[in-house]
Write an enzyme that holds these catalytic residues in place. Sequence first.
Site, PDB file in Angstrom:
ATOM      1  CB  ILE A  12      -4.284  15.220  38.729  1.00 43.15           C
ATOM      2  CG1 ILE A  12      -3.442  15.769  39.888  1.00 43.15           C
ATOM      3  CG2 ILE A  12      -5.154  16.336  38.138  1.00 43.15           C
ATOM      4  CD1 ILE A  12      -2.447  16.834  39.483  1.00 43.15           C
ATOM      5  CB  THR A 125       4.160  21.161  37.150  1.00 42.97           C
ATOM      6  OG1 THR A 125       4.549  21.759  38.380  1.00 42.97           O
ATOM      7  CG2 THR A 125       5.433  20.715  36.442  1.00 42.97           C
ATOM      8  CG  ASP A 126       3.558  25.665  40.157  1.00 48.81           C
ATOM      9  OD1 ASP A 126       4.014  24.510  40.252  1.00 48.81           O
ATOM     10  OD2 ASP A 126       3.073  26.284  41.137  1.00 48.81           O
ATOM     11  CD  GLU A 127       7.207  21.185  41.478  1.00 45.24           C
ATOM     12  OE1 GLU A 127       8.361  20.759  41.508  1.00 45.24           O
ATOM     13  OE2 GLU A 127       6.274  20.684  42.139  1.00 45.24           O
ATOM     14  CE1 TYR A 153       6.988  16.069  38.007  1.00 47.88           C
ATOM     15  CE2 TYR A 153       7.239  18.096  39.284  1.00 47.88           C
ATOM     16  CZ  TYR A 153       6.458  17.240  38.524  1.00 47.88           C
ATOM     17  OH  TYR A 153       5.140  17.558  38.267  1.00 47.88           O
ATOM     18  CE  LYS A 157       4.921  17.468  33.985  1.00 47.76           C
ATOM     19  NZ  LYS A 157       3.937  16.481  33.450  1.00 47.76           N
TER      20      LYS A 157
HETATM   21  P1  NAD Z   1       0.664  10.611  40.170  1.00 45.11           P
HETATM   22  O1  NAD Z   1       2.083  10.234  40.431  1.00 45.11           O
HETATM   23  O2  NAD Z   1      -0.340  10.500  41.257  1.00 45.11           O
HETATM   24  O3  NAD Z   1       0.095   9.750  38.942  1.00 45.11           O
HETATM   25  C1  NAD Z   1       0.850   9.478  37.800  1.00 45.11           C
HETATM   26  C2  NAD Z   1       0.166   8.340  37.036  1.00 45.11           C
HETATM   27  O4  NAD Z   1       0.896   8.107  35.819  1.00 45.11           O
HETATM   28  C3  NAD Z   1       0.127   7.015  37.792  1.00 45.11           C
HETATM   29  O5  NAD Z   1      -1.138   6.421  37.689  1.00 45.11           O
HETATM   30  C4  NAD Z   1       1.191   6.168  37.084  1.00 45.11           C
HETATM   31  O6  NAD Z   1       0.915   4.769  37.128  1.00 45.11           O
HETATM   32  C5  NAD Z   1       1.098   6.719  35.667  1.00 45.11           C
HETATM   33  N1  NAD Z   1       2.334   6.504  34.901  1.00 45.11           N
HETATM   34  C6  NAD Z   1       3.604   6.758  35.306  1.00 45.11           C
HETATM   35  N2  NAD Z   1       4.473   6.425  34.330  1.00 45.11           N
HETATM   36  C7  NAD Z   1       3.735   5.981  33.279  1.00 45.11           C
HETATM   37  C8  NAD Z   1       4.047   5.514  31.977  1.00 45.11           C
HETATM   38  N3  NAD Z   1       5.328   5.430  31.560  1.00 45.11           N
HETATM   39  N4  NAD Z   1       3.050   5.148  31.155  1.00 45.11           N
HETATM   40  C9  NAD Z   1       1.739   5.216  31.567  1.00 45.11           C
HETATM   41  N5  NAD Z   1       1.388   5.629  32.791  1.00 45.11           N
HETATM   42  C10 NAD Z   1       2.374   6.018  33.636  1.00 45.11           C
HETATM   43  O7  NAD Z   1       0.732  12.092  39.593  1.00 45.11           O
HETATM   44  P2  NAD Z   1      -0.302  13.306  39.735  1.00 45.11           P
HETATM   45  O8  NAD Z   1       0.010  14.059  40.966  1.00 45.11           O
HETATM   46  O9  NAD Z   1      -1.665  12.803  39.476  1.00 45.11           O
HETATM   47  O10 NAD Z   1       0.173  14.211  38.509  1.00 45.11           O
HETATM   48  C11 NAD Z   1      -0.391  14.028  37.201  1.00 45.11           C
HETATM   49  C12 NAD Z   1       0.224  15.039  36.255  1.00 45.11           C
HETATM   50  O11 NAD Z   1      -0.022  16.358  36.737  1.00 45.11           O
HETATM   51  C13 NAD Z   1       1.747  14.921  36.145  1.00 45.11           C
HETATM   52  O12 NAD Z   1       2.099  15.122  34.803  1.00 45.11           O
HETATM   53  C14 NAD Z   1       2.273  16.049  37.011  1.00 45.11           C
HETATM   54  O13 NAD Z   1       3.513  16.519  36.530  1.00 45.11           O
HETATM   55  C15 NAD Z   1       1.183  17.086  36.846  1.00 45.11           C
HETATM   56  N6  NAD Z   1       1.005  18.023  37.974  1.00 45.11           N
HETATM   57  C16 NAD Z   1       0.863  17.560  39.250  1.00 45.11           C
HETATM   58  C17 NAD Z   1       0.635  18.464  40.293  1.00 45.11           C
HETATM   59  C18 NAD Z   1       0.430  17.996  41.716  1.00 45.11           C
HETATM   60  O14 NAD Z   1       0.339  18.826  42.618  1.00 45.11           O
HETATM   61  N7  NAD Z   1       0.303  16.715  41.974  1.00 45.11           N
HETATM   62  C19 NAD Z   1       0.585  19.837  40.018  1.00 45.11           C
HETATM   63  C20 NAD Z   1       0.737  20.282  38.697  1.00 45.11           C
HETATM   64  C21 NAD Z   1       0.941  19.359  37.684  1.00 45.11           C
HETATM   65  P1  TYD Z   2       5.386  17.916  47.753  1.00 45.51           P
HETATM   66  O1  TYD Z   2       4.036  17.486  48.185  1.00 45.51           O
HETATM   67  O2  TYD Z   2       6.439  16.864  47.525  1.00 45.51           O
HETATM   68  O3  TYD Z   2       5.181  18.808  46.436  1.00 45.51           O
HETATM   69  P2  TYD Z   2       6.253  19.720  45.613  1.00 45.51           P
HETATM   70  O4  TYD Z   2       7.603  19.458  46.100  1.00 45.51           O
HETATM   71  O5  TYD Z   2       6.071  19.196  44.219  1.00 45.51           O
HETATM   72  O6  TYD Z   2       5.803  21.113  45.798  1.00 45.51           O
HETATM   73  O7  TYD Z   2       5.970  18.940  48.815  1.00 45.51           O
HETATM   74  C1  TYD Z   2       5.294  20.145  49.128  1.00 45.51           C
HETATM   75  C2  TYD Z   2       6.178  20.933  50.091  1.00 45.51           C
HETATM   76  O8  TYD Z   2       6.248  20.207  51.320  1.00 45.51           O
HETATM   77  C3  TYD Z   2       7.609  21.092  49.610  1.00 45.51           C
HETATM   78  O9  TYD Z   2       8.074  22.387  49.993  1.00 45.51           O
HETATM   79  C4  TYD Z   2       8.386  20.028  50.377  1.00 45.51           C
HETATM   80  C5  TYD Z   2       7.621  19.903  51.673  1.00 45.51           C
HETATM   81  N1  TYD Z   2       7.633  18.548  52.297  1.00 45.51           N
HETATM   82  C6  TYD Z   2       8.014  18.387  53.628  1.00 45.51           C
HETATM   83  O10 TYD Z   2       8.331  19.361  54.326  1.00 45.51           O
HETATM   84  N2  TYD Z   2       8.004  17.129  54.159  1.00 45.51           N
HETATM   85  C7  TYD Z   2       7.648  16.034  53.441  1.00 45.51           C
HETATM   86  O11 TYD Z   2       7.703  14.904  53.984  1.00 45.51           O
HETATM   87  C8  TYD Z   2       7.246  16.213  52.072  1.00 45.51           C
HETATM   88  C9  TYD Z   2       6.837  15.030  51.233  1.00 45.51           C
HETATM   89  C10 TYD Z   2       7.241  17.492  51.545  1.00 45.51           C
END
Ligand code: NAD
Ligand code: TYD
Length: 339
Positions: A12, A125-127, A153, A157
């Site tokens: 993101i 996050t909504d989690e 996780y 958060k």
């Molecule tokens: P991601 O795992 O793809 O990226 C995380 C980044 O943070 C990586 O580039 C990693 O190198 C960097 N990082 C990790 N530890 C670090 C540290 N100690 N110092 C500096 N950099 C560090 O994650 P994402 O999916 O892009 O999520 C980004 C943010 O959005 C997170 O805070 C996550 O909780 C939040 N978020 C994600 C989702 C989703 O669906 N992916 C949804 C809601 C919120």
């Molecule tokens: P994920 O992408 O890990 O996001 P989050 O757990 O943060 O919502 O998983 C999305 C949903 O998909 C979750 O209900 C777990 C499920 N899942 C599988 O069924 N198989 C997989 O291999 C993974 C990675 C996730």
Amino acid sequence: MNIIVTGGAGFIGSNFVFYEREKHPEDRIVCVDKLTYAGNLSTLEPVMQDPMFRFVKADICDRAAMEQLFEEEKPDMVVNFAAESHVDRSIENPEIFLETNIIGTAVLMDTCRKYGIKRYHQVSTDEVYGDLPMDRPDLFFTEETPLHTSSPYSSSKASADLLVNAYHRTYGLPVSISRCSNNYGPYQFPEKLIPLMIANALADKPLPVYGEGLNIRDWLYVEDHCKAIDIIIREGKVGEVYNIGGHNEMRNIDIVKLILDYLGKPESLITHVTDRKGHDQRYAIDPAKIHSELGWLPETMFKDGIVKTIEWYLNNKSWWEEIISGEYQNYYQEMYGNR
Ligand code: NAD
Ligand code: TYD
């Protein structure tokens, strides 16, 4: 404005860097990233030569490094994306989640206090709200829903969110928090549901669906999330929480079938594997506040966003094939080998 974006080499964060450079070319972006397994510098290649962009490899937990950076940059804002972000990894090894997600947030905010800042924004996050029961489709997460976490996780958060509120109340730090639903789109690390299923389907490998695949997630195209954060940091009220989501609830199994169908692969590739421990049932965001207060609405419908996403993975195979050819193989074996 000078904006520090932490975690900008991840999914993101990198999309946010691109969004900001395009939307606000007058603002300078300084990306701080530790480049963990989830960070990928090649993602940022399109902006590396941009004079309004700087990349700094650093850990947000490293106080001295953060202070030196703030000393050099005198940032106006910090947007904190840096985190350990994968639930399954947090179940195997919680400690690094506590370190980066909680301590890292505290170190960043301490540095903001020391050097002064117009806004510290926490990407949450909504989690943090835990899950909703499957038999109550009328329920949604609002900003008032109590924090009630399930995984290491989400607990890390939620802890960070509590600290952010504490720094606002105790020290008057100008903060905001956004809590978004599941994102999908380009540059998502292939450990997460959608890119993992695309990669496996393309390799004709089994698609590991946890349990029956009936769990529900509320999916938002990553650019819509970036746009929401952009509005919050510029127009949102200090001290407020904003939920972000587009009312797009889907069962995991339906997403997996949709991916198989688009790629012309058989459903026989679906393999039901042991469920995730403590698996959250349903997430669903009520985005009324960000809509009414800030006028934000999602622009990309899931039916279009998922096609854009699958096409991106088809057209950018070198990006993810390089990732899954390395250390990822060991991760995959450990996570799915005996499942
Ligand atoms: P991601 O795992 O793809 O990226 C995380 C980044 O943070 C990586 O580039 C990693 O190198 C960097 N990082 C990790 N530890 C670090 C540290 N100690 N110092 C500096 N950099 C560090 O994650 P994402 O999916 O892009 O999520 C980004 C943010 O959005 C997170 O805070 C996550 O909780 C939040 N978020 C994600 C989702 C989703 O669906 N992916 C949804 C809601 C919120
Ligand atoms: P994920 O992408 O890990 O996001 P989050 O757990 O943060 O919502 O998983 C999305 C949903 O998909 C979750 O209900 C777990 C499920 N899942 C599988 O069924 N198989 C997989 O291999 C993974 C990675 C996730």
